[in-house]
Design a protein around this motif. Structure first.
Motif, PDB file in Angstrom:
ATOM      1  N   SER A  59       0.117   5.387  -3.405  1.00 41.98           N
ATOM      2  CA  SER A  59       1.025   6.489  -3.137  1.00 41.98           C
ATOM      3  C   SER A  59       0.783   7.547  -4.207  1.00 41.98           C
ATOM      4  O   SER A  59       1.088   7.320  -5.375  1.00 41.98           O
ATOM      5  N   LEU A  60       0.206   8.664  -3.816  1.00 40.99           N
ATOM      6  CA  LEU A  60      -0.101   9.745  -4.753  1.00 40.99           C
ATOM      7  C   LEU A  60       0.999  10.789  -4.658  1.00 40.99           C
ATOM      8  O   LEU A  60       1.190  11.396  -3.607  1.00 40.99           O
ATOM      9  N   VAL A  61       1.717  10.992  -5.742  1.00 37.76           N
ATOM     10  CA  VAL A  61       2.806  11.965  -5.760  1.00 37.76           C
ATOM     11  C   VAL A  61       2.450  13.053  -6.764  1.00 37.76           C
ATOM     12  O   VAL A  61       2.360  12.801  -7.966  1.00 37.76           O
ATOM     13  N   GLY A  62       2.212  14.257  -6.248  1.00 39.63           N
ATOM     14  CA  GLY A  62       1.862  15.386  -7.101  1.00 39.63           C
ATOM     15  C   GLY A  62       3.079  15.922  -7.833  1.00 39.63           C
ATOM     16  O   GLY A  62       4.225  15.600  -7.510  1.00 39.63           O
ATOM     17  N   ARG A  63       2.840  16.748  -8.807  1.00 42.95           N
ATOM     18  CA  ARG A  63       3.945  17.342  -9.577  1.00 42.95           C
ATOM     19  C   ARG A  63       4.835  18.224  -8.716  1.00 42.95           C
ATOM     20  O   ARG A  63       5.984  18.461  -9.038  1.00 42.95           O
ATOM     21  N   ASP A  64       4.275  18.686  -7.576  1.00 41.24           N
ATOM     22  CA  ASP A  64       5.055  19.512  -6.659  1.00 41.24           C
ATOM     23  C   ASP A  64       5.944  18.669  -5.749  1.00 41.24           C
ATOM     24  O   ASP A  64       6.690  19.197  -4.934  1.00 41.24           O
ATOM     25  N   GLY A  65       5.858  17.315  -5.866  1.00 41.63           N
ATOM     26  CA  GLY A  65       6.699  16.423  -5.082  1.00 41.63           C
ATOM     27  C   GLY A  65       6.070  15.926  -3.792  1.00 41.63           C
ATOM     28  O   GLY A  65       6.611  15.051  -3.138  1.00 41.63           O
ATOM     29  N   TRP A  66       4.919  16.481  -3.392  1.00 42.47           N
ATOM     30  CA  TRP A  66       4.263  16.027  -2.167  1.00 42.47           C
ATOM     31  C   TRP A  66       3.680  14.648  -2.392  1.00 42.47           C
ATOM     32  O   TRP A  66       3.064  14.372  -3.413  1.00 42.47           O
ATOM     33  N   GLU A  67       3.856  13.758  -1.395  1.00 44.24           N
ATOM     34  CA  GLU A  67       3.376  12.391  -1.485  1.00 44.24           C
ATOM     35  C   GLU A  67       2.349  12.127  -0.388  1.00 44.24           C
ATOM     36  O   GLU A  67       2.559  12.483   0.767  1.00 44.24           O
ATOM     37  N   THR A  68       1.241  11.508  -0.785  1.00 48.47           N
ATOM     38  CA  THR A  68       0.214  11.100   0.165  1.00 48.47           C
ATOM     39  C   THR A  68       0.004   9.606   0.014  1.00 48.47           C
ATOM     40  O   THR A  68      -0.159   9.112  -1.097  1.00 48.47           O
ATOM     41  N   MET A  69       0.021   8.887   1.124  1.00 48.38           N
ATOM     42  CA  MET A  69      -0.180   7.441   1.099  1.00 48.38           C
ATOM     43  C   MET A  69      -1.579   7.124   1.604  1.00 48.38           C
ATOM     44  O   MET A  69      -2.003   7.646   2.629  1.00 48.38           O
ATOM     45  N   ILE A  70      -2.266   6.259   0.872  1.00 42.36           N
ATOM     46  CA  ILE A  70      -3.607   5.820   1.257  1.00 42.36           C
ATOM     47  C   ILE A  70      -3.568   4.315   1.464  1.00 42.36           C
ATOM     48  O   ILE A  70      -3.307   3.564   0.522  1.00 42.36           O
ATOM     49  N   PRO A  71      -3.799   3.834   2.680  1.00 48.56           N
ATOM     50  CA  PRO A  71      -3.852   2.387   2.917  1.00 48.56           C
ATOM     51  C   PRO A  71      -5.067   1.787   2.194  1.00 48.56           C
ATOM     52  O   PRO A  71      -6.164   2.336   2.264  1.00 48.56           O
ATOM     53  N   VAL A  72      -4.831   0.700   1.481  1.00 55.75           N
ATOM     54  CA  VAL A  72      -5.907   0.051   0.727  1.00 55.75           C
ATOM     55  C   VAL A  72      -5.916  -1.454   0.962  1.00 55.75           C
ATOM     56  O   VAL A  72      -4.936  -2.040   1.416  1.00 55.75           O
ATOM     57  N   LEU A  73      -7.035  -2.051   0.663  1.00 55.84           N
ATOM     58  CA  LEU A  73      -7.173  -3.500   0.607  1.00 55.84           C
ATOM     59  C   LEU A  73      -7.946  -3.787  -0.668  1.00 55.84           C
ATOM     60  O   LEU A  73      -8.465  -2.882  -1.306  1.00 55.84           O
ATOM     61  N   GLY A  74      -7.969  -5.037  -1.067  1.00 58.82           N
ATOM     62  CA  GLY A  74      -8.625  -5.286  -2.332  1.00 58.82           C
ATOM     63  C   GLY A  74      -8.766  -6.735  -2.708  1.00 58.82           C
ATOM     64  O   GLY A  74      -8.707  -7.636  -1.859  1.00 58.82           O
ATOM     65  N   LEU A  75      -8.897  -6.911  -4.020  1.00 59.13           N
ATOM     66  CA  LEU A  75      -9.218  -8.201  -4.571  1.00 59.13           C
ATOM     67  C   LEU A  75      -8.749  -8.270  -6.014  1.00 59.13           C
ATOM     68  O   LEU A  75      -8.916  -7.313  -6.772  1.00 59.13           O
ATOM     69  N   SER A  76      -8.169  -9.383  -6.379  1.00 58.35           N
ATOM     70  CA  SER A  76      -7.920  -9.704  -7.776  1.00 58.35           C
ATOM     71  C   SER A  76      -8.897 -10.820  -8.093  1.00 58.35           C
ATOM     72  O   SER A  76      -8.914 -11.847  -7.417  1.00 58.35           O
ATOM     73  N   ALA A  77      -9.752 -10.598  -9.093  1.00 58.81           N
ATOM     74  CA  ALA A  77     -10.781 -11.588  -9.394  1.00 58.81           C
ATOM     75  C   ALA A  77     -10.966 -11.716 -10.896  1.00 58.81           C
ATOM     76  O   ALA A  77     -10.710 -10.790 -11.649  1.00 58.81           O
ATOM     77  N   CYS A  78     -11.422 -12.893 -11.299  1.00 60.67           N
ATOM     78  CA  CYS A  78     -11.676 -13.183 -12.705  1.00 60.67           C
ATOM     79  C   CYS A  78     -13.134 -13.573 -12.902  1.00 60.67           C
ATOM     80  O   CYS A  78     -13.715 -14.284 -12.063  1.00 60.67           O
ATOM     81  N   GLN A  79     -13.695 -13.116 -13.995  1.00 61.62           N
ATOM     82  CA  GLN A  79     -15.041 -13.508 -14.391  1.00 61.62           C
ATOM     83  C   GLN A  79     -14.939 -14.848 -15.125  1.00 61.62           C
ATOM     84  O   GLN A  79     -14.118 -14.966 -16.031  1.00 61.62           O
ATOM     85  N   PRO A  80     -15.692 -15.855 -14.733  1.00 64.41           N
ATOM     86  CA  PRO A  80     -15.599 -17.138 -15.432  1.00 64.41           C
ATOM     87  C   PRO A  80     -15.889 -16.974 -16.934  1.00 64.41           C
ATOM     88  O   PRO A  80     -16.706 -16.145 -17.329  1.00 64.41           O
ATOM     89  N   ALA A  81     -15.175 -17.737 -17.733  1.00 64.12           N
ATOM     90  CA  ALA A  81     -15.387 -17.716 -19.189  1.00 64.12           C
ATOM     91  C   ALA A  81     -16.716 -18.372 -19.514  1.00 64.12           C
ATOM     92  O   ALA A  81     -17.168 -19.275 -18.809  1.00 64.12           O
TER      93      ALA A  81
END
Length: 159
Positions: free
Chosen positions: A135-157
């Motif tokens: 959700s991008l909200v500019g200083r002028d108050g306008w809001e733009t929503m961008i649908p996203v997908l993703g991943l939470s991942a860890c690099q093995p130690a």
């Protein structure tokens, strides 16, 4: 009488439809398509051994890598107008998701960026993110929503 009411209703709907048409490009407002196009794409991110990261891509074509933050950090990065832009964490909420929260708000040079998502299925070394949005909200108050997908991942130690 019913014919006149039906004609009046059709005329009212046609007028309303004309008002809800395409935005006037001379108004200076930025459309959601322009914001997504201007969001650019981040370069690949490398995690150190033992580190975890949250990676988000746009859901709609063209699919782009647009957001990254590392666990334990109060900063994130996003590409805005072709520039890799640092974001500063200002609040968290929702549920714990690995080493992240499911709702986060960041301050950017041009306003605020809200991140929210639902955890998806488990993967080896991580977990998918579904039904997310930026959700991008500019200083002028306008809001733009961008649908996203993703991943939470860890690099093995390292061993």
């Amino acid at each position: 009488m019913q014919t006149l009411n039906a004609i009046g209703l059709v005329a009212a709907l046609a007028t309303l439809g004309a008002c809800a048409g395409t935005p006037d490009s001379s108004s200076g407002m930025t459309s959601a398509t322009e914001v997504i196009s201007n969001s650019g794409e981040l370069p690949s991110q490398t995690l150190a051994p033992g580190a975890c990261g949250l990676f988000l891509w746009t859901q709609s074509p063209p699919v782009r890598f647009v957001f990254f933050t590392e666990a334990g950090s109060d900063t994130a990065i996003m590409n805005v107008d072709g520039t890799e832009t640092p974001l500063q964490l200002t609040s968290t909420g929702g549920s714990l998701f690995g080493q992240f929260m499911t709702q986060m708000t960041y301050r950017s040079p041009t306003g605020n960026v809200g991140v929210s998502y639902q955890p998806g299925e488990q993967l080896d070394g991580g977990q998918r993110i579904r039904n997310g949005r930026l959700s991008l909200v500019g200083r002028d108050g306008w809001e733009t929503m961008i649908p996203v997908l993703g991943l939470s991942a860890c690099q093995p130690a390292e061993r």
